[in-house]
Design an enzyme around this catalytic site. Structure first.
Site, PDB file in Angstrom:
ATOM      1  N   TYR A 145      -7.511  12.465   7.068  1.00  0.00           N
ATOM      2  CA  TYR A 145      -6.325  11.848   6.541  1.00  0.00           C
ATOM      3  C   TYR A 145      -6.290  10.415   6.963  1.00  0.00           C
ATOM      4  CZ  TYR A 145      -1.217  10.158   6.688  1.00  0.00           C
ATOM      5  OH  TYR A 145      -0.104   9.697   6.506  1.00  0.00           O
ATOM      6  N   ASP A 240     -12.746   5.730  10.487  1.00  0.00           N
ATOM      7  CA  ASP A 240     -11.189   5.563  10.954  1.00  0.00           C
ATOM      8  C   ASP A 240     -10.999   6.141  12.050  1.00  0.00           C
ATOM      9  OD1 ASP A 240      -8.345   6.984   9.501  1.00  0.00           O
ATOM     10  OD2 ASP A 240      -8.860   6.101  11.113  1.00  0.00           O
ATOM     11  N   LYS A 268      -2.417   3.074  16.999  1.00  0.00           N
ATOM     12  CA  LYS A 268      -1.815   4.117  17.858  1.00  0.00           C
ATOM     13  C   LYS A 268      -2.088   3.386  19.386  1.00  0.00           C
ATOM     14  CE  LYS A 268      -2.857   8.218  15.040  1.00  0.00           C
ATOM     15  NZ  LYS A 268      -1.598   8.833  14.810  1.00  0.00           N
TER      16      LYS A 268
END
Ligand code: KE4
Length: 433
Positions: A145, A240, A268
């Site tokens: 994702y 990613d 994050k």
């Protein structure tokens, strides 16, 4: 039994404002049943809900909080910046300071740009890769994702997988017609796509350690293989590292596994709990971005000093000698404790940690690909999750999400968690008979 009166009152109101009562699907507890609790505050490794229940928090807001909740260093840095202003929509020194820290740990990011989420970073790297190579196809992996941009929402993991929506409604066929899906840990599946349309492929994008279908660890040679295949075909390699950055190692998966990507996504942790994403890589690619080049990307709050201050304070503390190792040691303690308890209760469990990220599956054999995840015992996970939650230990409310350890988990919080595992596994066992 946990008191839930106040949570239920607030959650029922929330459901009249937000679809599912939430602002992000995985929070709704849909795949584990029951209702989510409403958080009042966070303290170190703990969450406290509005009914006064305390939980050991292994989600850390899905990764950002390596120092735990409300760390004094971060709070103080935010208070200081707040008094001077939150956002200016103009250049600020703190952007440069955070970039210096990021580049020291991720030297492949010769140039970078801050954005406000991992999704924005994903959108930008795809556009940039297409602009640089003048090709349109993208290779991603089942179960990975990269945020909810249309182009990447093809058989995504995380929320989409958890909600059992292998393809997302509302994404027109045209948006994903150039998105090819390969199998994580299968270089053959990637070779096949490149043999069919290698000259049209702009980039491979991958979570180097997959945290969006619980935890898939790259097998030896897999990431290096992606590097070779992409280079041989003139395609870019995008890692990613929104979740793995600073978590699997301070230098991310690219440092841990020694693979140099052309572009990297971060998020994050670099925001220390405030909304920040980033993308960056080779100068010759990044210089295509406006205002230097023809690839457009922008953001009102990108690089705002409040978020930069939180990121700088967080990474400054996290990088202090011994802190990463200490948190990784707690993750290893959790893995060992879970393995030991599972074998005592004859529970088939696969549990791994990579640095401060961990994942576990109720399964008889190792889980190395998205397809393997479809064979795990979800019912056992649900019973384990619910029993542990009632004991005050909060794992991700989905069998397909990784867990995270923060610095203050060491000591009391991890000891308490390990002491409750027999209850969790006894509940899981009931679901397996
Ligand atoms: P955001 O847009 O949520 O900041 O980042 C998207 C993203 C990109 N890449 C990776 C590897 C990610 O894990 C994420 C977001 N992760 C999910 C948890 N699996 C965020 C939690 C949520 O969606 O509520």
């Amino acid at each position: 039994m946990r008191k839930t009166t106040r949570s239920r009152e607030i959650f029922s109101k929330a459901q009249s404002y937000f679809p599912g009562g939430v602002n992000s699907p995985v929070r709704a507890f849909k795949s584990v049943g029951g209702e989510p609790f409403i958080v009042r505050s966070g303290e170190g490794p703990y969450l406290i809900d509005v009914d006064g229940n305390r939980y050991v928090d292994f989600i850390n807001s899905w990764g950002p909080l390596v120092l735990g909740h409300a760390h004094p260093v971060v709070v103080e840095a935010l208070q200081r910046q707040l008094a001077m202003g939150t956002t200016f929509g103009a250049c600020h020194e703190l952007e440069v300071q955070l970039a210096e820290i990021v580049q020291r740990l991720f030297p492949s990011m010769e140039m970078m740009r801050f954005v406000n989420s991992g999704t924005e970073a994903g959108m930008a790297v795809i556009r940039l890769a297409r602009g640089f190579t003048k090709r349109s196809k993208i290779v991603k992996f089942e179960g990975c994702y990269h945020g909810h941009a249309d182009v990447l929402l093809a058989k995504a993991g995380s929320g989409v997988l958890t909600l059992g929506l292998p393809d997302c409604a509302g994404v027109p066929e045209a948006a994903v017609s150039d998105t090819l899906v390969a199998e994580f840990n299968s270089l053959d599946s990637v070779e096949r796509l490149f043999s069919e349309c290698g000259s049209e492929i702009a980039a491979i994008i991958v979570e180097p350690v997959v945290g969006n279908c619980c935890l898939l660890v790259p097998q030896p040679g897999f990431l290096q293989g992606l590097r070779e295949i992409s280079a041989n075909h003139g395609a870019l390699l995008i890692l990613d590292e929104v979740m793995t950055g600073f978590r699997v190692a301070l230098e991310g998966a690219q440092g841990l596994y020694g693979v140099t990507p052309d572009l990297t996504m971060l998020g994050k942790v670099i925001g220390g709990g405030l909304p920040v994403g980033a993308f960056g890589g080779r100068t010759d690619i990044m210089k295509l971005l406006a205002p230097l080049g023809p690839v457009y990307q922008a953001g009102t709050l990108s690089g705002n000093p409040l978020a930069m201050a939180a990121g700088i304070a967080t990474l400054g503390e996290w990088m202090k000698p011994g802190n990463f190792e200490k948190a990784s040691g707690v993750a290893a303690q959790l893995v060992f404790g879970m393995r030991e308890a599972a074998s005592r209760y004859q529970i088939p469990l696969q549990v791994e940690a990579v640095g401060t990220m961990f994942g576990f599956f109720f399964a008889h054999s190792p889980v190395l690909s998205f397809r393997d995840t479809l064979k795990v015992n979800k019912e056992a996970f649900v019973e384990f999750f619910k029993a542990m939650l009632d004991e005050g230990v909060y794992f991700a409310p989905s069998a397909f999400e990784a867990g995270f350890v923060c610095l203050p988990h060491s000591g009391e919080a991890i000891d308490y968690t390990l002491s409750k595992l027999p209850i969790g596994f006894t509940a899981a066992r009931r679901a397996m008979t």
